[in-house]
Design an enzyme around this catalytic site. Structure first.
Site, PDB file in Angstrom:
ATOM      1  N   CYS A 133       0.839  -1.360   0.068  1.00 46.61           N
ATOM      2  CA  CYS A 133       0.043  -0.009   0.249  1.00 46.61           C
ATOM      3  C   CYS A 133       0.803   1.242   0.114  1.00 46.61           C
ATOM      4  O   CYS A 133       1.363   1.656   0.917  1.00 46.61           O
ATOM      5  CB  CYS A 133      -0.864  -0.094   1.405  1.00 46.61           C
ATOM      6  SG  CYS A 133      -1.822   1.489   1.314  1.00 46.61           S
ATOM      7  N   CYS A 136      -0.303   4.081   2.081  1.00 49.44           N
ATOM      8  CA  CYS A 136      -0.061   3.982   3.552  1.00 49.44           C
ATOM      9  C   CYS A 136       1.266   4.221   4.010  1.00 49.44           C
ATOM     10  O   CYS A 136       1.815   4.666   4.836  1.00 49.44           O
ATOM     11  CB  CYS A 136      -0.661   2.623   4.092  1.00 49.44           C
ATOM     12  SG  CYS A 136      -2.128   1.885   3.440  1.00 49.44           S
ATOM     13  N   ASP A 137       2.130   3.629   3.118  1.00 48.37           N
ATOM     14  CA  ASP A 137       3.646   3.626   3.463  1.00 48.37           C
ATOM     15  C   ASP A 137       4.699   4.404   2.697  1.00 48.37           C
ATOM     16  O   ASP A 137       5.790   4.358   2.986  1.00 48.37           O
ATOM     17  CB  ASP A 137       4.061   2.024   3.345  1.00 48.37           C
ATOM     18  CG  ASP A 137       3.192   1.214   4.449  1.00 48.37           C
ATOM     19  OD1 ASP A 137       2.432   1.778   5.396  1.00 48.37           O
ATOM     20  OD2 ASP A 137       2.796  -0.018   4.102  1.00 48.37           O
TER      21      ASP A 137
END
Ligand code: NAP
Length: 304
Positions: A133, A136-137
């Site tokens: 992701c 997200c990261d």
């Protein structure tokens, strides 16, 4: 124990749309979501193909869908469902940490999980360079070199997002052309810090405790790319195993149903990306949600 009319398992676009339709038909509805409401779409940095919305982040769209379902009166619990059981009244839904819920009908809208690459040490390096992701990261890799693997819209969008944060982005794809939208491919071609690595497969993950590089096989040659991050975006697969006693699964694990989203078991419906169908898109997930909810309502009304 409360007997819900409809228990919806999964709080992504399909499940949340089903909740809105079922509530508007006056049914008592519970949505069970194991993680965060909004589902997979919340990982999309930008959605530009949802009718009436020119451009919106997936997270915002997911939030709006959740807000709408709750505003309509759907109850929501954050629980991971582990099993279904047939009862006289309909269904008992068992959750991982012991909670149980009863419903007259169930709509499965459990979506799909990211497909893994299947290269040695992938699991070991998740969170230490390997991720699924970018939204997200991605920020953890600011100023570094990263690779994205895949050729669909997710990979293209991830590469675009990472090109704004990272020094260098290698987009590794197993073919010479992309499955994702041409508009995104063109935009990436314009980026000086993005390199397409085509006809290439990742064969090894390098580094001891964290990722320091990947090896790719490209047209018979082996090449090392010095990256500290690898985002795998090679599609998704359903996670229907726990419900296989009540519905047929195709060879890839997707749930079989009629166009009305009914499974082979009375009172069990399926919607969204976990369902076997030709096109898995946000719009078709939303469509399934409406169809499954209305089919469940018709079933309940027939029962009286
Ligand atoms: P996808 O379209 O299925 O693409 C998966 C990609 O990964 C394909 O290019 C495929 O290669 C490659 N691949 C599959 N298995 C592989 C393996 N074992 N090793 C290497 N490569 C592999 O998946 P997605 O990009 O996650 O998108 C899923 C759906 O969501 C699509 O319909 C997409 O359009 C949609 N989506 C929409 C948005 C939006 O903004 N609305 C955003 C993201 C995704 P081949 O091409 O060779 O098969």
């Amino acid at each position: 124990m409360v007997l819900y009319d409809i228990i919806i398992i999964g709080g992504g676009p399909a499940g949340l749309t089903a909740a809105v339709y079922a509530r508007r038909a006056g049914k008592r509805v519970l949505v069970l979501e194991k993680d965060a409401l909004g589902g997979q779409i919340t990982w999309s940095p930008k959605v530009e193909n949802f009718p009436s919305v020119l451009s919106v982040s997936g997270a915002e769209l997911g939030n709006r869908m959740a807000e709408q379902a709750m505003e309509q009166g759907a109850e929501v619990e954050i629980e991971e469902v582990s099993a279904l059981e047939k009862t006289e009244a309909g269904w008992r839904v068992r959750c991982l940490f012991g909670a149980e819920y009863e419903g007259r009908t169930v709509i499965l809208a459990t979506g799909a999980k990211p497909r893994m690459l299947g290269v040695d040490r992938e699991e070991e390096l998740v969170g230490s360079g390997v991720g699924y992701c970018a939204v997200c990261d991605g920020a953890f890799f600011k100023g570094e070199a990263v690779a994205v693997n895949g050729g669909g819209n997710s990979a293209l969008q991830d590469a675009m997002l990472l090109s704004e944060i990272c020094d260098r982005v290698y987009l590794v794809h197993r073919r010479d052309s992309f499955r994702g939208e041409e508009k995104l491919v063109e935009a990436l071609r314009e980026k000086e810090n993005v390199e397409f690595v085509l006809n290439a497969r990742i064969t090894a993950l390098l580094g001891e405790d964290s990722l320091t590089g990947i090896t790719v096989e490209q047209e018979g040659e082996s090449r090392e790319l010095p990256v500290s991050g690898l985002f795998v975006a090679i599609g998704h697969e359903p996670d229907n195993g726990a419900f296989a006693d009540f519905m047929d699964l195709d060879a890839r694990g997707y749930a079989a149903s009629g166009e009305d989203c009914r499974t082979r078991t009375e009172g069990l419906f399926v919607a969204g990306d976990c369902r076997a169908k030709g096109i898995h898109q946000l719009t078709t997930a939303v469509s399934d949600g409406a169809v499954a909810a209305l089919a469940a309502c018709a079933f309940l009304d027939r029962q009286g």
